[in-house]
Design an enzyme around this catalytic site. Structure first.
Site, PDB file in Angstrom:
ATOM      1  N   HIS A  23      41.697  36.764  29.013  1.00 64.80           N
ATOM      2  CA  HIS A  23      42.420  37.478  30.061  1.00 64.80           C
ATOM      3  C   HIS A  23      42.045  38.954  30.066  1.00 64.80           C
ATOM      4  O   HIS A  23      42.350  39.676  29.127  1.00 64.80           O
ATOM      5  CB  HIS A  23      43.917  37.314  29.805  1.00 64.80           C
ATOM      6  CG  HIS A  23      44.797  37.879  30.865  1.00 64.80           C
ATOM      7  ND1 HIS A  23      45.792  38.783  30.588  1.00 64.80           N
ATOM      8  CD2 HIS A  23      44.843  37.653  32.204  1.00 64.80           C
ATOM      9  CE1 HIS A  23      46.421  39.099  31.701  1.00 64.80           C
ATOM     10  NE2 HIS A  23      45.860  38.429  32.703  1.00 64.80           N
ATOM     11  N   GLU A  33      37.581  36.770  32.238  1.00 66.00           N
ATOM     12  CA  GLU A  33      38.189  37.123  33.520  1.00 66.00           C
ATOM     13  C   GLU A  33      37.922  38.569  33.926  1.00 66.00           C
ATOM     14  O   GLU A  33      37.892  39.476  33.079  1.00 66.00           O
ATOM     15  CB  GLU A  33      39.712  36.930  33.461  1.00 66.00           C
ATOM     16  CG  GLU A  33      40.369  37.092  34.817  1.00 66.00           C
ATOM     17  CD  GLU A  33      41.814  37.554  34.762  1.00 66.00           C
ATOM     18  OE1 GLU A  33      42.547  37.260  35.728  1.00 66.00           O
ATOM     19  OE2 GLU A  33      42.210  38.215  33.787  1.00 66.00           O
ATOM     20  N   ASP A  40      39.161  41.394  37.269  1.00 66.35           N
ATOM     21  CA  ASP A  40      39.917  41.700  38.478  1.00 66.35           C
ATOM     22  C   ASP A  40      39.125  42.740  39.255  1.00 66.35           C
ATOM     23  O   ASP A  40      38.577  43.680  38.664  1.00 66.35           O
ATOM     24  CB  ASP A  40      41.301  42.283  38.147  1.00 66.35           C
ATOM     25  CG  ASP A  40      42.181  41.304  37.394  1.00 66.35           C
ATOM     26  OD1 ASP A  40      42.068  40.108  37.655  1.00 66.35           O
ATOM     27  OD2 ASP A  40      42.986  41.753  36.555  1.00 66.35           O
ATOM     28  N   HIS A  74      42.475  46.035  36.571  1.00 68.46           N
ATOM     29  CA  HIS A  74      43.589  45.162  36.894  1.00 68.46           C
ATOM     30  C   HIS A  74      44.321  45.646  38.136  1.00 68.46           C
ATOM     31  O   HIS A  74      44.830  44.837  38.917  1.00 68.46           O
ATOM     32  CB  HIS A  74      44.563  45.082  35.721  1.00 68.46           C
ATOM     33  CG  HIS A  74      45.782  44.255  36.014  1.00 68.46           C
ATOM     34  ND1 HIS A  74      45.702  42.944  36.421  1.00 68.46           N
ATOM     35  CD2 HIS A  74      47.096  44.558  35.984  1.00 68.46           C
ATOM     36  CE1 HIS A  74      46.918  42.473  36.613  1.00 68.46           C
ATOM     37  NE2 HIS A  74      47.786  43.431  36.364  1.00 68.46           N
ATOM     38  N   GLU A  92      39.089  37.759  40.212  1.00 62.21           N
ATOM     39  CA  GLU A  92      40.244  37.866  41.105  1.00 62.21           C
ATOM     40  C   GLU A  92      40.076  38.991  42.125  1.00 62.21           C
ATOM     41  O   GLU A  92      39.678  40.103  41.765  1.00 62.21           O
ATOM     42  CB  GLU A  92      41.515  38.118  40.292  1.00 62.21           C
ATOM     43  CG  GLU A  92      42.766  38.245  41.150  1.00 62.21           C
ATOM     44  CD  GLU A  92      44.021  38.539  40.353  1.00 62.21           C
ATOM     45  OE1 GLU A  92      45.048  38.899  40.971  1.00 62.21           O
ATOM     46  OE2 GLU A  92      43.979  38.441  39.111  1.00 62.21           O
TER      47      GLU A  92
END
Length: 388
Positions: A62, A89, A91, A104, A198
């Site tokens: 994460h 991951e 973002d 993030h 994301e």
């Protein structure tokens, strides 16, 4: 003390649960419900198209190994990979000149040293982001060149003081740099580095003329990650962002879900009255399966918490999602007591480590296909224990 690192040899044997194919997509995809969209083939846990396979349960680092390094830095991503995470991951938010960078949030007040740069003092602003008023510094007010003069810092130093050792060590990476990093590490390893990417606040950025989906699709095509069997998932809390991406590339998409009473911000803006509770009904899941391959729900949607903060009985979400042909990759497993269900907390220090292995087993037994974890090494050990 953190659990020891899991070696590739230890993780190499097949688990007792089925492995899933490359995003459960590729040659076996079926049932297109719109131009350029693809849905899961065969159901979770069954091999799909593509050469690469992920173990079940899959462990997603994460924001990288964010329990040990400042999040969304090349150092955090590399450590996640070194610890053996199955997927790393990112973002994405844009700069003023349209580059996609890994943060993030677009508010970089707490994740960079921007406050220490007097030349940017006048960039401090108050904005409404998805209905929340924030004051600070925002990526969309900086060119990439300006952003590259900043250094990344630990977002929650009070809870993770050891991570502050690495404050200032890395810059804010562009997504293009991360794709180059992943390609190089893939060549070294002889197998792809899987990514989970994301789009953050896509409606907000689209209103500024800084839409995320088109530049992301261009980068995916440039790096040959636009196919259904590419080693990457695309995710968003806004279902329409996942739909937009499905019209541009065949890369598998995942719809992120917050609390049951949340409304996705694109629904708020369009006047769609539905909440997350509506999306996780069989009808809502069938609709999602028309353009996405999976769900990324909060852990509390998988197993709700009782009034005392302990875990209650699992919901039907995993079974319902699997019946719709959707993977389930919930978020976020963390070692610290403050983030764990009450029945897995140990001692009185909120920043001390609790029984993360017990918590992980509860979620794995609920049937999830993978889990996002700040401390991927402990999640990997838990996954290995579960596979038996």
């Amino acid at each position: 003390m953190a659990a020891r690192q899991v070696t590739e040899t230890e993780r190499g044997r097949p688990g007792r649960r089925a492995v899933l194919g490359a995003a459960m997509a590729g040659a076996g995809t079926a049932g297109l419900l719109g131009a350029g969209t693809a849905r899961a083939a065969g159901g979770p846990g069954r091999p799909g198209g593509g050469r690469d396979r992920l173990p079940t349960p899959t462990v997603v680092a994460h924001r990288g190994a964010s329990g040990y390094r400042p999040e969304h830095t090349l150092g955090s991503y590399q450590l996640g990979l070194d610890l053996g995470a199955d997927i790393i991951e990112q973002d994405l938010v844009p700069t003023r000149d349209g580059h996609l960078v890994c943060r993030h949030e677009n508010d970089i007040t707490g994740t960079t040293d921007v406050a220490d740069h007097p030349e940017f003092a006048d960039r401090r602003a108050t904005k409404s982001i998805d209905g929340v008023e924030l004051t600070g510094w925002f990526t969309e007010d900086f060119t990439l060149a300006e952003l590259k003069t900043l250094r990344a810092t630990e977002r929650i130093p009070e809870q993770r003081p050891h991570n502050t050792l690495y404050d200032g060590r890395w810059t804010v990476p562009t997504f293009d740099e991360v794709l180059e990093w992943a390609a190089e590490r893939g060549r070294e390893r002889g197998r792809p580095v899987w990514l989970y990417t994301e789009t953050k606040h896509p409606s907000y950025f689209r209103s500024l003329g800084l839409g995320l989906e088109e530049p992301l699709a261009r980068l995916l095509r440039r790096h040959r990650l636009h196919r259904a069997n590419a080693p990457i998932f695309l995710q968003s809390f806004e279902p329409t962002s996942v739909q937009r991406l499905a019209e541009l590339v065949d890369t598998p998409g995942v719809v992120l879900l917050g609390a049951a009473d949340d409304r996705p911000w694109d629904f708020v803006e369009s006047g769609d009255p539905r909440t997350v509770a509506d999306l996780v009904t069989p009808e809502g899941l069938a609709e999602i399966a028309g353009y996405a391959h999976g769900l990324g729900p909060t852990l509390d949607l998988v197993i709700p918490r009782a009034d005392d903060g302990s875990l209650a009985e699992p919901s039907s979400l995993v079974a319902d999602a699997h019946r719709a042909g959707l993977l389930v990759h919930p978020y976020t497993l963390r070692n610290e007591n403050a983030f764990l269900p009450a029945d897995f907390q140990r001692g009185t220090d909120p920043n001390g480590y609790g029984d993360v292995f017990g918590a992980a087993r509860a979620y794995f037994e609920a049937g999830v296909d993978g889990i996002f974890a700040d401390h991927p090494d402990t999640a990997l050990l838990a996954a290995e224990d579960f596979r038996g």
